[in-house]
Scaffold this active site. Structure first.
Site: not given
Length: 523
Positions: A334, A417-418
């Site tokens: 991301t 960071g999911g």
């Protein structure tokens, strides 16, 4: 006339440079954030792409804060029964069956509607140049090309772009993307409709159908952004704003509300690590069991089990090791851009293709990488998150803005960071509230609760090697299984922050875990 000041931070220095150029051309924070976001689809293709999603918060000078939810929907031809017949109880992590309708370009259009000062085409100038002329492969991209080599070798489009001479590009070598440059040029000239109803969209859909993905031009044409009010909660004399479901922003607010209820509101940075760890674990559990597209399945993710959670934390009895986590462990690749200006605009943009290189599908004719966000759906028909045509999956993207209680901007934060994004935001915010500078707040050692590999448990903590010994000891005393990882590892995400103090001073910080930069511009 007072000078105009703008600040921007992003995970790639060339994207930050594009945002700075937008400020110098007379743009505001919206223009700067969008220029950086567009550039990132070229220079950080493992993390974001035209074929990905976007969630953003935009604050306008009147004080209103809007969430622009440009998360993609399942194509109309998606069938739960057909996917179960093909894959069983779980979708694959990559490939055509994981692709959802890309939302980012419509998201850019929606953001511009909140007061962009520059023209649509200006947003694309840097990105087109970077794609056509090439850029040096960044450290993060080079590492991803090594890690994901087998996936990329199996995809014709990816091989042509990332291994143009038969060998995968290395750090510092030139990445040139001529087909992507043509797509960007067409969208810049024709507007967002060029992607959703024009020639770029038609070529993209045709190419995907040849790869057995059912996404059609009708799916693209039907796509619409969902714009809503942000959700928020007070903390430490400020108000934390983030994105509502189908995103996991609620998990950060559960932590914020719990810290207040537990008596840490005056100095939230003093909360013990074990308390934070249990709050983080709670948010993950609620997300994984209840979060879904509210247009299809309404769940009270903000309040479910919250009273019981507070009772357990007040007791502070040590916890036993948690049960095994769900098997899907995406890395969460991301990008986040933070921008603000002295005119009163502030923007936090999060863009993603989910896993590194998304679905590992690069449509050759357009040069566009597609996300694998469909893996966020469940194939369990009883789940509120079960896949349906037109439905958005539960989503990890979550922008954040922090204001004074009177609405003035204090901090803009964005993070990679999911599944760990709420936890990373919380740790950075606690440091900011304690008086740490943006640069130091994003660079500080961090830790994340949750399984990151098969066989780990839901309360497994990965912590950087230089995390304070007392923090490690507190987590160990509460029975968290601990796993040390290298300091400043991208494995635990990278964050960007813009800060605005009471006297109007801007500062910004970009995470050393990325290839980014932060800058303040005065014109």
């Amino acid at each position: 006339m007072s000078p105009f000041t703008g600040a921007i931070a992003s995970p790639h220095a060339l994207a930050t440079r594009a945002g700075e150029a937008a400020f110098r051309a007379g743009g505001n924070a919206i223009d700067a954030a969008l220029a950086a976001a567009t550039a990132l689809t070229v220079v950080y293709p493992h993390n974001t792409a035209l074929g990905g999603d976007l969630v953003a918060l935009v604050r306008t000078p009147d004080g209103s804060i809007t969430c622009v939810n440009a998360t993609g929907t399942a194509p109309a031809a998606r069938s739960l029964a057909a996917l179960r017949a093909r894959h069983g109880d779980r979708l694959p992590e990559r490939g055509p069956d994981t692709i959802t309708v890309p939302g980012a370009v419509r998201g850019w259009e929606a953001l511009r509607g909140h007061g962009a000062a520059l023209g649509w085409a200006a947003q694309f100038e840097a990105a087109i140049g970077y794609a056509a002329e090439g850029v040096p492969v960044a450290r993060s991209l080079a590492a991803a090309l090594v890690t994901d080599r087998a996936l990329l070798e199996a995809d014709t489009g990816s091989r042509a772009v990332f291994a143009p001479n038969g060998e995968f590009l290395r750090e510092g070598e030139q990445l040139v993307q001529p087909n992507l440059a043509r797509s960007l040029t067409a969208i810049a000239a024709g507007g967002p409709g060029e992607f959703y109803t024009g020639s770029v969209g038609a070529a993209l859909a045709a190419g995907l159908q040849r790869l057995d993905c059912p996404l059609t031009t009708d799916d693209l044409a039907a796509y619409a952004v969902r714009s809503t009010a942000a959700i928020s909660a007070p903390l430490g004399g400020f108000r934390v704003h983030t994105s509502p479901p189908n995103t996991q922003g609620f998990a950060l607010l559960r932590t914020v509300r719990a810290l207040t209820e537990l008596g840490f509101d005056a100095a939230p940075w003093t909360a013990p690590a074990a308390v934070l760890g249990r709050l983080f674990q709670d948010g993950t559990h609620v997300r994984d069991t209840l979060l879904a597209d509210p247009a299809f399945a309404e769940s009270d993710v903000e309040h479910a089990g919250f009273t019981e959670l507070l009772a357990r934390l007040r007791d502070r009895a040590p916890h036993e090791t948690a049960a095994a986590a769900a098997p899907s462990v995406p890395r969460g690749d991301t990008v986040g851009v933070a921008a603000a200006d002295s005119a009163g605009y502030a923007v936090s943009i999060i863009q993603s293709v989910f896993d590194s290189f998304g679905a590992a599908v690069l449509e050759p004719a357009t040069g566009i990488i597609l996300q694998n966000r469909g893996t966020g759906f469940s194939l369990d028909p009883r789940s509120p998150n079960a896949i349906e045509p037109g439905k958005r999956p539960k989503h990890t993207l979550m922008p954040v803005l922090v204001t004074h209680e009177d609405g003035r901007v204090r901090w803009v934060t964005s993070t990679m960071g999911g599944h760990g994004q709420p936890q990373i935001h919380a740790q950075v915010l606690l440091r900011l509230l304690a008086g740490v500078s943006p640069a130091d707040a994003v660079a500080a050692p961090r830790w994340v609760v949750g399984a990151r590999a098969e066989g780990q448990t839901a309360d497994t903590v990965h912590h950087e090697a230089d995390l304070a010994p007392e923090t490690v000891a507190d987590l160990a005393a509460d029975h968290f299984p601990l796993r040390e990882v290298p300091a400043r590892t991208e494995f635990l995400g990278h964050t960007n922050v813009v800060s605005l103090t009471e006297d109007g001073t801007f500062t910004a910080g970009s995470d050393p875990r990325s290839d980014g930069a932060a800058t303040v511009v005065t014109t």
